[in-house]
Motif scaffolding. Structure first.
Motif, short mmCIF file in Angstrom:
data_model
loop_
_atom_site.label_atom_id
_atom_site.label_comp_id
_atom_site.label_asym_id
_atom_site.label_seq_id
_atom_site.Cartn_x
_atom_site.Cartn_y
_atom_site.Cartn_z
N ASN A 8 0.80 -1.23 0.00
CA ASN A 8 0.00 0.00 0.00
C ASN A 8 0.83 1.28 0.00
OD1 ASN A 8 -2.20 -1.68 0.10
ND2 ASN A 8 -2.74 -1.23 2.22
N PHE A 9 2.11 1.17 0.39
CA PHE A 9 2.96 2.36 0.47
C PHE A 9 4.34 2.04 -0.10
CE2 PHE A 9 -0.11 2.68 3.93
CZ PHE A 9 -0.64 3.94 3.71
N LEU A 10 4.87 2.97 -0.88
CA LEU A 10 6.19 2.78 -1.47
C LEU A 10 7.25 2.65 -0.37
CD1 LEU A 10 7.65 2.66 -4.21
CD2 LEU A 10 7.97 5.14 -4.06
N LEU A 11 7.12 3.47 0.68
CA LEU A 11 7.99 3.41 1.85
C LEU A 11 7.11 3.31 3.09
CD1 LEU A 11 10.66 6.12 0.93
CD2 LEU A 11 10.97 3.64 0.90
N PRO A 12 6.69 2.12 3.47
CA PRO A 12 5.77 1.97 4.59
C PRO A 12 6.42 2.29 5.92
CG PRO A 12 6.49 -0.17 3.86
CD PRO A 12 7.04 0.83 2.87
N ASP A 13 5.60 2.65 6.89
CA ASP A 13 6.07 2.84 8.25
C ASP A 13 6.57 1.49 8.78
OD1 ASP A 13 6.29 3.10 11.05
OD2 ASP A 13 4.69 4.59 11.13
N SER B 240 2.85 9.71 0.98
CA SER B 240 3.53 8.44 0.79
C SER B 240 2.88 7.71 -0.39
CB SER B 240 3.42 7.58 2.06
OG SER B 240 4.08 6.35 1.90
N PRO B 241 3.58 7.56 -1.51
CA PRO B 241 2.97 7.02 -2.72
C PRO B 241 2.57 5.55 -2.60
CG PRO B 241 5.01 8.18 -3.23
CD PRO B 241 4.97 8.02 -1.75
N PHE B 242 1.52 5.19 -3.33
CA PHE B 242 1.21 3.79 -3.58
C PHE B 242 2.34 3.23 -4.45
CE2 PHE B 242 -1.15 0.32 -5.67
CZ PHE B 242 -1.78 -0.26 -4.57
N PRO B 243 2.72 1.96 -4.27
CA PRO B 243 3.91 1.45 -4.96
C PRO B 243 3.83 1.40 -6.48
CG PRO B 243 3.37 0.08 -3.07
CD PRO B 243 2.22 1.01 -3.26
N ILE B 244 2.63 1.32 -7.06
CA ILE B 244 2.54 1.33 -8.52
C ILE B 244 2.55 2.79 -8.96
CG2 ILE B 244 1.14 0.72 -10.53
CD1 ILE B 244 -0.01 -1.58 -8.91
N VAL B 245 3.69 3.23 -9.46
CA VAL B 245 3.85 4.65 -9.79
C VAL B 245 4.78 4.80 -10.99
CG1 VAL B 245 5.68 4.86 -8.03
CG2 VAL B 245 4.53 6.92 -8.88
N TYR B 246 4.38 5.64 -11.93
CA TYR B 246 5.18 5.94 -13.11
C TYR B 246 6.12 7.11 -12.86
CZ TYR B 246 6.33 7.72 -17.78
OH TYR B 246 6.99 8.18 -18.88
N ASN B 247 5.62 8.15 -12.16
CA ASN B 247 6.41 9.36 -11.93
C ASN B 247 6.09 9.90 -10.54
OD1 ASN B 247 7.14 12.25 -11.90
ND2 ASN B 247 7.62 11.97 -14.07
N VAL B 248 7.01 9.73 -9.61
CA VAL B 248 6.77 10.15 -8.23
C VAL B 248 6.60 11.67 -8.14
CG1 VAL B 248 7.73 10.22 -5.89
CG2 VAL B 248 7.94 8.14 -7.27
N GLY B 249 7.37 12.39 -8.92
CA GLY B 249 7.26 13.85 -8.90
C GLY B 249 5.88 14.32 -9.32
N ASP B 250 5.35 13.73 -10.40
CA ASP B 250 4.00 14.09 -10.83
C ASP B 250 2.97 13.70 -9.79
OD1 ASP B 250 4.89 15.16 -13.17
OD2 ASP B 250 4.12 13.59 -14.49
#
Length: 268
Positions: A23-28, A206-216
């Protein structure tokens, strides 16, 4: 308010169990459990028209991806009193499998899509298995057929689908992901789709792990907050919390009224 719409979230599938890393690219690191993932389509109703946001997936796709399909979204709409043939406008937030299936079930619909998403889903990035995985080639191919059938309206950034219903490209999760701003009696409500799968993706930045462009994606969160104007007026794409804090809208299907105030506020 001149254009006050009703919005309904229709849940058609779920995925469980999940871990924080899903659920999170960098989880707690202290988190040991994670929320389930709910799947929704959204119905916008008002001004004598009904606009569908996304089209979900079917039983075949559910089997391929090991998802629990409760009810095909088209059947859910029918039980909610809306026939697929009566839908004239469908906003496709992006072309991932769980948002762009069943495209053959709406014979009279015009599809509203970001030009950038069509280019992304048919371009060189699809040569990469990681980026390609959330897409279904059958869904994308069918959308191409709709393009050739002159049934697609393309947007480049922002655009109006109807008075009081606008789309806004934010990218991030998918290159052409768009969110939908809807005028309601409680103010503008933003259907964030997968710009934020969960409330916490945006709230924690905190991004969801499926991501094309974190900045966007990060910039997209700011866009959502600006468009909504209040933390209680954005709706994440897959959060089960939506079903806990919004009023139930049907005794026949899993549906919730998003144009009504939530029972819990996120205002600080």
């Amino acid at each position: 308010m001149g254009n006050a719409y009703e919005i309904y979230a229709l849940r058609y599938a779920t995925m469980s169990p999940r871990t924080p890393h899903m659920n999170f690219l960098l989880p707690d690191p202290h988190d040991s459990a994670a929320q389930d993932l709910d799947y929704f389509v959204w119905l916008i109703r008002g001004g004598g028209r009904e606009i569908l946001v996304d089209t979900g997936f079917n039983a075949e796709e559910a089997s391929l991806r090991a998802r629990k399909l409760t009810l095909n979204p088209v059947d859910a709409l029918e039980r909610f009193g809306v026939s697929a043939s009566s839908i004239r406008d469908i906003i496709v937030t992006h072309l991932h499998y769980d948002h762009a299936g069943n495209l053959d079930r709406f014979p009279n619909a015009r599809f509203h899509l970001q030009e950038r998403e069509m280019a992304y889903a048919t371009g060189r990035c699809m040569c990469n298995g990681l980026l390609r995985h959330p897409f279904s080639v059958e869904h994308v191919t069918l959308m191409v057929r709709h393009v050739y059938g002159e049934r697609v309206t393309f947007y480049s950034g922002e655009g109006g689908v109807a008075p009081g219903v606008t789309v806004h490209r934010v990218g991030g999760h998918s290159d052409g992901l768009q969110v939908v701003k809807v005028e309601t009696a409680r103010g503008p409500v933003v259907l964030a789709s997968d710009a934020a799968h969960y409330y916490a993706n945006l709230q924690r930045r905190s991004p969801f792990p499926i991501v094309y462009n974190v900045g966007d994606m990060a910039t997209g969160w700011e866009t959502i907050e600006r468009l909504a104007g209040h933390p209680d007026r954005f709706i994440p794409g897959h959060d089960p919390l939506v079903t806990e804090i919004y009023p139930r809208a049907s005794d026949k299907i899993d549906a919730w009224a998003l144009h009504l105030p939530p029972s819990k506020s996120f205002a600080k």
